[in-house]
Design an enzyme around this catalytic site. Structure first.
Site, short mmCIF file in Angstrom:
data_model
loop_
_atom_site.label_atom_id
_atom_site.label_comp_id
_atom_site.label_asym_id
_atom_site.label_seq_id
_atom_site.Cartn_x
_atom_site.Cartn_y
_atom_site.Cartn_z
N THR A 99 -2.23 13.70 -3.95
CA THR A 99 -2.77 12.84 -2.91
C THR A 99 -4.25 12.65 -3.17
O THR A 99 -4.93 13.60 -3.56
CB THR A 99 -2.57 13.44 -1.51
OG1 THR A 99 -3.48 12.83 -0.58
CG2 THR A 99 -2.82 14.93 -1.49
N ASN A 100 -4.75 11.43 -2.99
CA ASN A 100 -6.18 11.20 -3.14
C ASN A 100 -6.97 11.73 -1.95
O ASN A 100 -7.99 12.41 -2.12
CB ASN A 100 -6.45 9.70 -3.30
CG ASN A 100 -6.03 9.15 -4.64
OD1 ASN A 100 -6.78 9.16 -5.60
ND2 ASN A 100 -4.80 8.66 -4.71
N THR A 101 -6.52 11.43 -0.74
CA THR A 101 -7.27 11.78 0.47
C THR A 101 -7.58 13.26 0.57
O THR A 101 -8.70 13.66 0.92
CB THR A 101 -6.52 11.31 1.72
OG1 THR A 101 -6.41 9.89 1.69
CG2 THR A 101 -7.24 11.73 2.99
N CYS A 144 -4.75 5.54 -3.42
CA CYS A 144 -3.83 6.25 -2.54
C CYS A 144 -2.51 6.29 -3.30
O CYS A 144 -2.07 5.27 -3.84
CB CYS A 144 -3.67 5.50 -1.21
SG CYS A 144 -2.34 6.15 -0.17
N THR A 145 -1.89 7.44 -3.35
CA THR A 145 -0.72 7.59 -4.22
C THR A 145 0.49 6.80 -3.75
O THR A 145 1.46 6.66 -4.50
CB THR A 145 -0.35 9.08 -4.38
OG1 THR A 145 -0.15 9.68 -3.08
CG2 THR A 145 -1.43 9.83 -5.14
N GLU A 146 0.44 6.25 -2.53
CA GLU A 146 1.53 5.39 -2.07
C GLU A 146 1.32 3.91 -2.37
O GLU A 146 2.26 3.12 -2.30
CB GLU A 146 1.75 5.54 -0.55
CG GLU A 146 2.47 6.81 -0.13
CD GLU A 146 1.55 8.01 -0.10
OE1 GLU A 146 2.03 9.13 -0.31
OE2 GLU A 146 0.32 7.82 0.11
#
Length: 231
Positions: free
Chosen positions: A83-85, A197-199
Site C-alpha cells: 500500500t502506498n498510503t 495507490c495500489t488500487e
C-alpha cells in the site's frame, strides 16, 4: 529461495494483484514450476481505514510494526508493505525489525529516472498526494518534480479509491474522471503519471492516457522479486 514477507489487506483487492505479479515474475525468471516462497500478513482493512481518517497514525504505526515483527518471526528475508498510503509509517516499521524493507516509492522513482523523465503527476489517496512522506521522498531522494491535482480533483480521486476501488468496484464514469484529471496535469507539464495507490491499477491502464503510466503495484512487486532472487 529466500522468503518474501508481504503486509497486505489494504485493500485485499490490490494484495491479490501483488500475489499474482510476484509469482508470475518468479516464474519468468526461474521457469518451470517455480513460484515465490512468501508469507502474507493480511489485515482487516475496516479499522485501518477508520484510523486513517481519524488521523490516528500512532495506532496505525503500532499495527504495522506488529505485522512486520510477525513476518520476521515467520522467517521473512525481505518485507514489503502493499500500500502506498501506509508508507506514512514506513520509518517506524523499518525500525521495528532488522529485516530489509523495500519502500514502494523507490522502484517507481528509479523507473521514471531510467525513462529519462523528471516531471511527474501523482495520483493516490489524499494522504499520499498532499503529505510529505511520499512526495518528499520523490523530491528529495530522486529530485523529481511532483505535480498533484487541484483540491476538487483530489477529493474525487480519494472518494473513488475508498468508496469504489478498495471494494473492487470499477466504473467507467470513474475511469473517465481519472483520465480527465490526468489530462489536466499533462496540460500543466506532467511528463508521466504515477498510480500512487495500489488500487488505481484496477481502473487506469496505459491505453487510457497519452503519457507514460508508472504503476506502483507492478513496479514494487517486480522489484521485490528481483531483490529476493539477487538479480
Amino acid at each position: 529461495m529466500k522468503t518474501l514477507g508481504l503486509i497486505g489487506g489494504m485493500s485485499w483487492e490490490s494484495s491479490a494483484l501483488y500475489y499474482q505479479i510476484i509469482n508470475r515474475t518468479v516464474k519468468e525468471h526461474l521457469g518451470n514450476l517455480h513460484s515465490c516462497s512468501c508469507l502474507l500478513y493480511s489485515v482487516d482493512f475496516a479499522p485501518i481505514e477508520r484510523l486513517q481518517h481519524q488521523g490516528d497514525w500512532q495506532s496505525l504505526s503500532e499495527l504495522m510494526m506488529e505485522a512486520a515483527q510477525r513476518l520476521e518471526k515467520g522467517g521473512a528475508d525481505l518485507l514489503i508493505l502493499c500500500t502506498n498510503t501506509m508508507h506514512k509509517v514506513a520509518d517506524q516499521l523499518q525500525a521495528a525489525t532488522p529485516v530489509p524493507f523495500l519502500h514502494i516509492a523507490d522502484p517507481t522513482a528509479e523507473a521514471i529516472l531510467a525513462a529519462g523523465l523528471s516531471r511527474v503527476a501523482l495520483l493516490g489517496t489524499r494522504f499520499t498526494m498532499t503529505e510529505s512522506f511520499y512526495k518528499g521522498r520523490l523530491q528529495d531522494k530522486y529530485k523529481l518534480q511532483v505535480l498533484i491535482p487541484d483540491p476538487l480533483d483530489i477529493d474525487t480521486i480519494h472518494r473513488i479509491i475508498y468508496e469504489e476501488l478498495v471494494q473492487g468496484i470499477v466504473q467507467e464514469k470513474s475511469r473517465q474522471a481519472y483520465v480527465a484529471i490526468i489530462d489536466k496535469l499533462y496540460q500543466q507539464g506532467a511528463q508521466c503519471v504515477i498510480l500512487g495507490c495500489t488500487e488505481i491499477t484496477l481502473l487506469i491502464k496505459q491505453s487510457d492516457v497519452v503519457i507514460p503510466v508508472f504503476d506502483t503495484t507492478q513496479l514494487h512487486a517486480q522489484q521485490a522479486v528481483k531483490q529476493l532472487l539477487g538479480l
